[in-house]
Design a protein around this motif. Structure first.
Motif, mmCIF file in Angstrom:
data_model
loop_
_atom_site.group_PDB
_atom_site.id
_atom_site.type_symbol
_atom_site.label_atom_id
_atom_site.label_comp_id
_atom_site.label_asym_id
_atom_site.label_seq_id
_atom_site.Cartn_x
_atom_site.Cartn_y
_atom_site.Cartn_z
ATOM 1 N N GLU A 1 0.774 -1.317 0.103
ATOM 2 C CA GLU A 1 -0.138 -0.150 0.022
ATOM 3 C C GLU A 1 0.766 1.299 0.002
ATOM 4 O OE1 GLU A 1 -3.366 1.131 0.265
ATOM 5 O OE2 GLU A 1 -4.012 -1.003 -0.136
ATOM 6 N N LEU A 2 1.817 1.433 0.697
ATOM 7 C CA LEU A 2 2.816 2.377 0.824
ATOM 8 C C LEU A 2 3.503 2.713 -0.494
ATOM 9 C CD1 LEU A 2 4.243 4.517 2.468
ATOM 10 C CD2 LEU A 2 6.062 2.883 3.148
ATOM 11 N N ILE A 3 3.596 1.759 -1.255
ATOM 12 C CA ILE A 3 4.553 1.852 -2.595
ATOM 13 C C ILE A 3 3.453 2.422 -3.419
ATOM 14 C CG2 ILE A 3 5.549 0.712 -4.513
ATOM 15 C CD1 ILE A 3 6.729 -1.547 -2.330
ATOM 16 N N ALA A 4 2.371 1.625 -3.453
ATOM 17 C CA ALA A 4 1.553 2.135 -4.419
ATOM 18 C C ALA A 4 0.726 3.505 -4.095
ATOM 19 C CB ALA A 4 0.048 1.208 -4.495
ATOM 20 N N GLY A 5 0.588 4.068 -2.769
ATOM 21 C CA GLY A 5 0.062 5.413 -2.383
ATOM 22 C C GLY A 5 1.417 6.317 -3.038
ATOM 23 N N THR A 6 2.455 6.022 -2.813
ATOM 24 C CA THR A 6 3.654 6.872 -3.215
ATOM 25 C C THR A 6 3.533 7.460 -4.652
ATOM 26 O OG1 THR A 6 5.107 6.150 -1.364
ATOM 27 C CG2 THR A 6 6.084 7.203 -3.007
ATOM 28 N N VAL A 7 3.339 6.148 -5.374
ATOM 29 C CA VAL A 7 3.425 6.427 -6.773
ATOM 30 C C VAL A 7 2.185 7.036 -7.226
ATOM 31 C CG1 VAL A 7 3.178 5.306 -9.008
ATOM 32 C CG2 VAL A 7 4.945 4.348 -7.470
ATOM 33 N N LEU A 8 1.105 6.926 -6.712
ATOM 34 C CA LEU A 8 -0.328 7.617 -6.913
ATOM 35 C C LEU A 8 -0.303 9.001 -6.313
ATOM 36 C CD1 LEU A 8 -3.218 6.696 -8.321
ATOM 37 C CD2 LEU A 8 -1.636 4.965 -7.594
ATOM 38 N N LEU A 9 0.455 9.268 -5.494
ATOM 39 C CA LEU A 9 0.685 10.797 -5.059
ATOM 40 C C LEU A 9 1.489 11.448 -6.105
ATOM 41 C CD1 LEU A 9 0.508 12.782 -2.763
ATOM 42 C CD2 LEU A 9 2.551 12.000 -1.690
ATOM 43 N N TRP A 10 2.669 10.539 -6.717
ATOM 44 C CA TRP A 10 3.126 11.362 -7.568
ATOM 45 C C TRP A 10 2.388 11.755 -8.938
ATOM 46 C CZ3 TRP A 10 4.629 8.651 -12.075
ATOM 47 C CH2 TRP A 10 5.258 8.840 -13.187
ATOM 48 N N ARG A 11 1.602 10.790 -9.007
ATOM 49 C CA ARG A 11 0.796 11.014 -10.536
ATOM 50 C C ARG A 11 -0.182 12.012 -10.194
ATOM 51 N NH1 ARG A 11 -3.453 12.063 -12.191
ATOM 52 N NH2 ARG A 11 -4.975 10.522 -13.307
ATOM 53 N N LEU A 12 -0.633 12.308 -8.880
ATOM 54 C CA LEU A 12 -1.860 13.279 -8.625
ATOM 55 C C LEU A 12 -0.737 14.599 -8.625
ATOM 56 C CD1 LEU A 12 -3.876 11.475 -6.012
ATOM 57 C CD2 LEU A 12 -4.545 12.255 -8.445
ATOM 58 N N ILE A 13 0.241 14.727 -7.978
ATOM 59 C CA ILE A 13 1.003 15.820 -7.880
ATOM 60 C C ILE A 13 1.412 16.402 -9.316
ATOM 61 C CG2 ILE A 13 3.164 17.020 -7.173
ATOM 62 C CD1 ILE A 13 2.970 15.511 -4.754
ATOM 63 N N SER B 1 1.288 4.450 -12.795
ATOM 64 C CA SER B 1 0.693 4.243 -11.618
ATOM 65 C C SER B 1 -0.145 2.990 -11.714
ATOM 66 C CB SER B 1 -0.483 5.517 -11.187
ATOM 67 O OG SER B 1 0.498 6.700 -10.952
ATOM 68 N N SER B 2 -0.773 2.623 -12.723
ATOM 69 C CA SER B 2 -1.772 1.657 -12.848
ATOM 70 C C SER B 2 -0.673 0.323 -12.904
ATOM 71 C CB SER B 2 -2.552 1.424 -14.479
ATOM 72 O OG SER B 2 -3.518 2.498 -14.129
ATOM 73 N N TRP B 3 0.239 0.329 -13.660
ATOM 74 C CA TRP B 3 1.284 -0.840 -13.654
ATOM 75 C C TRP B 3 1.615 -1.178 -12.031
ATOM 76 C CZ3 TRP B 3 1.845 -4.524 -16.678
ATOM 77 C CH2 TRP B 3 1.970 -4.155 -18.151
ATOM 78 N N VAL B 4 2.136 -0.011 -11.302
ATOM 79 C CA VAL B 4 2.651 -0.374 -10.068
ATOM 80 C C VAL B 4 1.636 -0.732 -9.145
ATOM 81 C CG1 VAL B 4 3.343 0.874 -7.797
ATOM 82 C CG2 VAL B 4 4.280 1.596 -10.206
ATOM 83 N N VAL B 5 0.168 -0.300 -9.346
ATOM 84 C CA VAL B 5 -0.771 -0.948 -8.159
ATOM 85 C C VAL B 5 -1.085 -2.249 -8.562
ATOM 86 C CG1 VAL B 5 -3.401 -0.651 -7.863
ATOM 87 C CG2 VAL B 5 -1.928 1.378 -8.042
ATOM 88 N N GLY B 6 -1.096 -2.500 -10.060
ATOM 89 C CA GLY B 6 -1.516 -4.021 -10.469
ATOM 90 C C GLY B 6 -0.555 -5.038 -10.216
#
Length: 215
Positions: free
Chosen positions: A51-63, A81-86
């Motif tokens: 969750e921490l890894i996925a959240g960090t990448v999603l935060l980067w995408r949103l910023i 982001s989709s690749w990392v979450v998947g």
């Protein structure tokens, strides 16, 4: 400020909250799990790291989007982001299978840890709220990666409830195997959500069939 920009900023805030929570949760769950020799708590902590890894990448995408980046750059960030979450979800599924199989093979039941159980209860309450918020905001800004991250959050809640159920049922009835069986029951959901995120990353626009992307 447009409604879209407001939603993106809300997305940034919800990911910051997720990251802070996951840092604490991972440390507590893994630490207490190792002390108590509890694979359920260690697996719970492993989910928190994903969750921490996925959240960090999603935060980067949103910023990136919040800073006014062009559409092409946002789409590129969305795909990453989709690749990392998947992939994170698929790794979580593998871990659940390995940990549960090991527990069943060695006849290891859930062991209690007051601190770990306390955080499991807290996560069981907090993560569904974060999941709904991510899915709602993801729909508002057309970010299927953020919606998939919402699926990660609900899996975290399911694992928290599994830890609690395993400890309680083992204590009451001596069912040492119950938490492993319950954890294995999550694998279908985890793999399904992970595959949908990967399909989104590959550009399959209609890959999401779970209904969560349209809540």
């Amino acid at each position: 400020m447009s409604a879209h920009s407001v939603s993106v900023k809300k997305g940034v805030s919800i990911e910051v909250v997720t990251i802070l929570w996951m840092i604490v949760e991972a440390g507590v769950a893994i630490g207490t799990g190792l002390v108590a020799h509890s694979l359920a708590l260690v697996a719970f902590g492993a989910d928190s790291i994903i969750e921490l890894i996925a959240g960090t990448v999603l935060l980067w995408r949103l910023i990136i989007e919040a800073n006014g980046a062009g559409l092409d750059r946002v789409k590129q960030a969305e795909k990453v982001s989709s690749w990392v979450v998947g992939i994170a979800l698929m790794l979580l599924a593998v871990y659940i299978v390995v940990a549960s199989t090991d527990k069943l093979w060695t006849h290891q039941g859930a062991e209690s840890s007051f601190l770990g159980i306390g955080f499991a209860i807290a996560s069981g309450v907090v993560m569904p709220y974060l999941s709904r918020a991510k899915k709602r905001i993801g729909a508002e800004i057309a970010s299927k990666a953020l919606q998939a991250d919402g699926a990660c959050s609900i899996v975290c809640a399911y694992m928290a409830w599994t830890v609690l159920a395993g400890v309680i049922l083992t204590a009451l009835f001596g069912w040492w195997w119950i938490d492993s069986i319950a954890a294995l029951g999550l694998v279908y959901f985890v793999v399904k959500e992970g595959w949908e995120a990967i399909q989104e990353a590959r550009g399959k626009e209609d890959a999401c069939g779970c209904g969560c992307c349209h809540d």
